[in-house]
Design a protein around this motif. Structure first.
Motif, mmCIF file in Angstrom:
data_model
loop_
_atom_site.group_PDB
_atom_site.id
_atom_site.type_symbol
_atom_site.label_atom_id
_atom_site.label_comp_id
_atom_site.label_asym_id
_atom_site.label_seq_id
_atom_site.Cartn_x
_atom_site.Cartn_y
_atom_site.Cartn_z
ATOM 1 N N ALA A 324 -72.407 5.363 -46.825
ATOM 2 C CA ALA A 324 -71.338 5.139 -45.839
ATOM 3 C C ALA A 324 -71.772 4.123 -44.785
ATOM 4 C CB ALA A 324 -70.957 6.462 -45.171
ATOM 5 N N LEU A 328 -70.129 0.512 -43.898
ATOM 6 C CA LEU A 328 -69.684 0.153 -42.545
ATOM 7 C C LEU A 328 -70.244 -1.217 -42.144
ATOM 8 C CD1 LEU A 328 -68.077 1.084 -40.049
ATOM 9 C CD2 LEU A 328 -70.179 2.148 -39.192
ATOM 10 N N LEU B 230 -70.827 -1.213 -33.863
ATOM 11 C CA LEU B 230 -69.360 -1.218 -33.910
ATOM 12 C C LEU B 230 -68.801 -0.135 -32.992
ATOM 13 C CD1 LEU B 230 -68.587 -1.650 -37.722
ATOM 14 C CD2 LEU B 230 -68.304 -3.348 -35.901
ATOM 15 N N ARG B 234 -63.431 1.284 -35.115
ATOM 16 C CA ARG B 234 -63.839 0.657 -36.382
ATOM 17 C C ARG B 234 -64.541 1.679 -37.275
ATOM 18 N NH1 ARG B 234 -64.649 -4.918 -36.423
ATOM 19 N NH2 ARG B 234 -65.341 -4.639 -38.565
ATOM 20 N N MET B 235 -65.316 2.562 -36.673
ATOM 21 C CA MET B 235 -65.974 3.608 -37.446
ATOM 22 C C MET B 235 -64.937 4.527 -38.085
ATOM 23 S SD MET B 235 -68.942 4.566 -34.644
ATOM 24 C CE MET B 235 -69.082 6.242 -35.271
ATOM 25 N N LEU B 238 -63.043 3.819 -41.500
ATOM 26 C CA LEU B 238 -63.692 3.891 -42.817
ATOM 27 C C LEU B 238 -63.831 5.369 -43.231
ATOM 28 C CD1 LEU B 238 -64.942 1.892 -44.901
ATOM 29 C CD2 LEU B 238 -67.164 2.488 -43.963
ATOM 30 N N ILE B 241 -67.242 6.989 -43.508
ATOM 31 C CA ILE B 241 -67.907 7.284 -42.229
ATOM 32 C C ILE B 241 -67.359 8.579 -41.627
ATOM 33 C CG2 ILE B 241 -68.078 6.498 -39.811
ATOM 34 C CD1 ILE B 241 -70.122 5.168 -41.629
#
Lengths: 336, 336
Positions: A324, A328, B230, B234-235, B238, B241
């Protein structure tokens, strides 16, 4: 089926594919590289400059950007990045000679099976042990080793994405034995061809376990080197990181064993530790991809272990986390 | 013991400590900030420029680099980084007034206990909810909230590094009750002091659980933001994540429960998700530390959860992995 090969094509000729293609070519075997334009144009103009055994040699061989060139080959070295395996296999499927043999010289344990799902020809996984680099188009540098292990792909792996290591029971046993014998002859022909070119090839009934061992090492080093942009020696100097690498290895071995592969944990841990001592200055290919803003093979490394673990009910939280985090970084570098 | 406070010292006056110190000072309470030279010199020369509620206010208050200034305070706001807690607590131990109250305004769940092991005075953990920054020496900007939750520290936490949540049975129960009543009066005095300065303070018997909830959020965001550089939005975009963050939360909740803290998993997961929506542009403090080449608090965030998990037999592989990776980045930035 023939048990000698007349012409070889290298699909996805980067550093690794160009090296093995050049070795065959300099032994007198006809070889065509298929790769990206700058590298192919440089080779077409000046030949391939092979830094090898302390010297530089110019190797003349075919070089093109067109996949169509696989039509003439009865041996195909399949060297594309894992991320491109399926699409390139689909593109060459209608072009391949009926009795061509496709050798997958790729990282990860799922590439040969992925190719085999797209084409009717024999696909053979190869474990590649070589250190090479392409410092500029037309130039390939050899740093160490340069040998292959090849062997039969699990039939079960092709059918359903390597669900387990059980034998495929759907075919007649006598027919299986005949096919196995024929494939073994072809593998020995591959070994003779490379041996004549100075490339040692071991034919192993256990090539899948060997691929898993290489995957295990890649899972323990590639992502962490990518996340830190540090070489293996710096990683090994931090005890907390070594703990994480050991956790990675334990997870990979557990998933491999659930897949029916016989990996021993102690040997795997030892092999993992040895790598940092053998290559302290090495930055992983994943680290290089991230630094260059290119897509990585992480889905086929830690990502593969996490997916197979989930499918098999084997927890792989550390591989899942590393996968992951690299994903990212990929989105950060490509969409920033 | 007094139940009102005459003078406050802020030890480790960065953005957070300077903000709460300034709020007390502008309400008429005597405050001395103790911090690094550039910030202290700017405040001594021009006062503290407080950007607050849409305006800028100049707040006059004491400012020094000398820890010796804690001698005059009966209330100490302890605001140093977790990495410096033990050494600073040891330094102020011989300087503190006999009846001073020390309020830990720090991240992590182990700071108040670590202070209490060095000093004889009462130590009270505070959960800090505020968004502030120090764009330049002498200037503090307030972005949101600005409230505290305070409450008694677990006696067990002080004695042996929070081995479990059990009550300390070694003291006489009547004596305990008298001490508890006295401490509660002092906490209410702290609340009155801050309330008069426009800073809401809630006194909670469950402050440790609230610290764990904040730790849980920090564990889910800080390391990943640091590794990727980031922001939270943004995390959260995903899915891989978010899966990792959920694994972090599950591990923290399991360790907290083993410590005797009552954290509910569903509420914790919801709180974790809400943060990315509330602060999509936020880069974690750990990410900022890494970017500036400064040591991080990761040993007191994911590292603490991994250590306590190991001591309690609760697996925390994801927290362990994130901790190790941030440690590796720290060594990369400091020793490169």
């Amino acid at each position: 089926m023939t048990s000698t090969f007349q012409a070889t094509a290298v699909v996805g000729a980067g550093a690794v594919g160009s090296f093995f293609g050049a070795m065959l070519a300099r032994s007198g075997h006809p070889v065509t590289l298929i790769g990206r334009a700058p590298h192919m144009q440089a080779i077409a103009s000046h030949g391939l400059q092979l830094h090898w055994a302390g010297g530089v040699e110019t190797v003349r061989l075919g070089a093109t950007t067109e996949l169509d060139a696989v039509r003439d080959a009865d041996l195909v070295l399949f060297c594309v990045k894992s991320t491109d395996t399926e699409s390139v296999a689909r593109q060459i499927a209608p072009l391949l000679k009926r009795d061509a043999l496709v050798l997958s010289l790729q990282n990860g344990v799922d590439n040969a099976a992925a190719i085999a799902r797209q084409i009717r020809q024999d696909v053979v996984p190869a474990v590649v042990y070589v250190a090479t680099a392409m410092p500029e188009p037309g130039v390939v540098k050899h740093f160490g080793r340069g040998d292959l292990v090849i062997g039969p792909l699990d039939a079960a792996a092709v059918q359903d994405g390597a669900q387990d290591g059980a034998q495929d029971a759907s075919q007649d046993a006598a027919q299986d034995a005949a096919r196995d014998g024929e494939l073994l002859q072809r593998l020995q022909a591959v070994a003779r061809l490379f041996d004549a070119a100075g490339v040692p090839v071991r034919v192993s009934p256990d090539v899948m376990a060997e691929l898993w061992r290489k995957l295990m090492v890649n899972c323990a080093y590639n992502a962490i080197s990518a996340l830190s942009q540090l070489p293996y020696g710096r990683m090994a100097a931090l005890p907390e990181i070594v703990d994480v690498q050991q956790a990675v290895v334990r997870e990979v071995v557990a998933v491999a064993q659930a897949e029916g592969q016989h990996l021993a944990l102690d040997a795997a841990l030892q092999a993992m530790h040895d790598i940092a001592r053998a290559m302290p200055a090495q930055l992983s290919s994943t680290a290089q991809d991230i630094a260059r803003g290119k897509p990585t093979e992480i889905d086929h490394l830690n990502g593969y272990v996490a997916r197979r673990g989930a499918a098999l009910g084997i927890p792989a939280p550390v591989n899942q986390t590393l996968h992951a985090l690299v994903k990212l970084l990929e989105t950060a570098r490509t969409a920033a």
